[in-house]
Design a protein around this motif. Sequence first.
Motif, mmCIF file in Angstrom:
data_model
loop_
_atom_site.group_PDB
_atom_site.id
_atom_site.type_symbol
_atom_site.label_atom_id
_atom_site.label_comp_id
_atom_site.label_asym_id
_atom_site.label_seq_id
_atom_site.Cartn_x
_atom_site.Cartn_y
_atom_site.Cartn_z
ATOM 1 N N ASP A 135 0.744 -1.509 -0.231
ATOM 2 C CA ASP A 135 -0.559 0.187 0.120
ATOM 3 C C ASP A 135 0.819 1.713 -0.195
ATOM 4 O O ASP A 135 0.989 2.424 0.355
ATOM 5 C CB ASP A 135 -1.515 0.126 1.043
ATOM 6 N N ASN A 206 -1.973 -7.062 -1.193
ATOM 7 C CA ASN A 206 -1.078 -5.685 -0.078
ATOM 8 C C ASN A 206 -1.265 -6.774 1.315
ATOM 9 O O ASN A 206 -2.487 -6.657 1.984
ATOM 10 C CB ASN A 206 -1.587 -4.381 -0.280
ATOM 11 N N TYR A 265 -7.706 -6.137 -6.603
ATOM 12 C CA TYR A 265 -6.469 -5.647 -5.282
ATOM 13 C C TYR A 265 -6.636 -6.210 -4.092
ATOM 14 O O TYR A 265 -7.803 -5.403 -3.648
ATOM 15 C CB TYR A 265 -6.288 -4.083 -5.415
ATOM 16 N N SER A 274 -7.002 -0.777 -5.178
ATOM 17 C CA SER A 274 -5.594 0.695 -5.047
ATOM 18 C C SER A 274 -5.667 2.112 -5.927
ATOM 19 O O SER A 274 -7.405 2.243 -5.471
ATOM 20 C CB SER A 274 -4.730 -0.533 -5.771
#
Length: 300
Positions: A135, A206, A265, A274
């Motif tokens: 991130d 992430n 994502y 994202s």
Amino acid sequence: MHTLVMTGATSGIGRVAAVELLRRDPRMHLVVLARGRSGEDLRGPRVTLVDADLASVAGVGSAVDTIRTLLADGVVPPLTGFAGNAGVSLGDALHTTEDGYETTFAVNVLANHLLIAGLVPVLTAPARLLVTVSDTHFGDFKHTGGTMPAPRWSAPATLARPGGFADPGSVTAGRTAYTTSKLAAIHLVHEWARRLPPGVTITSYNPGLVPRTGLSRDAGPVGRLAMRWLTVPLALTPFADTPAGAGRKLADAVLGGVDAPSGSYVDRTRVTRSSDESYDPGRERELWQHLETIRTAANA
């Protein structure tokens, strides 16, 4: 039985995830790409180690050839997945691979593309591909706490070469190379999602901030100190996680425990957007074409 190919499985969250994957799925055979003997402690009846230098185009190509031979000879079960978890964060933007590429870009972006491109033709659907991102690609205080600079996009040929950022010998340039590489990896996932055959999906994952992992081992003394000690209290907040917790969540994502459409994502345990910057079909196509040019030249 089926096979998953994984990078970044010998330490940090990847090591936790690898153990979890084998525990949760007794039908999984794990092919671990690692340099030298770094993965020896994972070796077992359901684990095959393949030597791979992810900073080398030839090294990645050799690993792909080995995997394809193992599959063709029936040494490992059919291939149904890939988890590209390996990554580096360096103390400058001048580290150079044997091929002349900036090392952060080579490992975090180019190696994933070469592996995916080489493995897609031998996948058995349904199959899932995953690339670990970060991130930090948002580049804002909310996601980095001011510890990482925002990504700085340029033409892929510029990003791929050493010295592609301002003051390239500085720690800031090294961190910018890292955040930009993670943005590039998301672009790459988006483009691959458009090109994969039916029955094959790809997502970016992430893990959030995970203090005290091996990611910053090449980031210089200041970077290593910050990641190992100064950020540890953040692990007690919603903004960060422990290696054990992040590794288990990575295993969830690899196994499809998060319902994630291709190209999406996954932020730890949920699908979300994202950064706005990460959705750019023009950039994504340009990056993919540049990486393909490198791959084609290597195979010529």
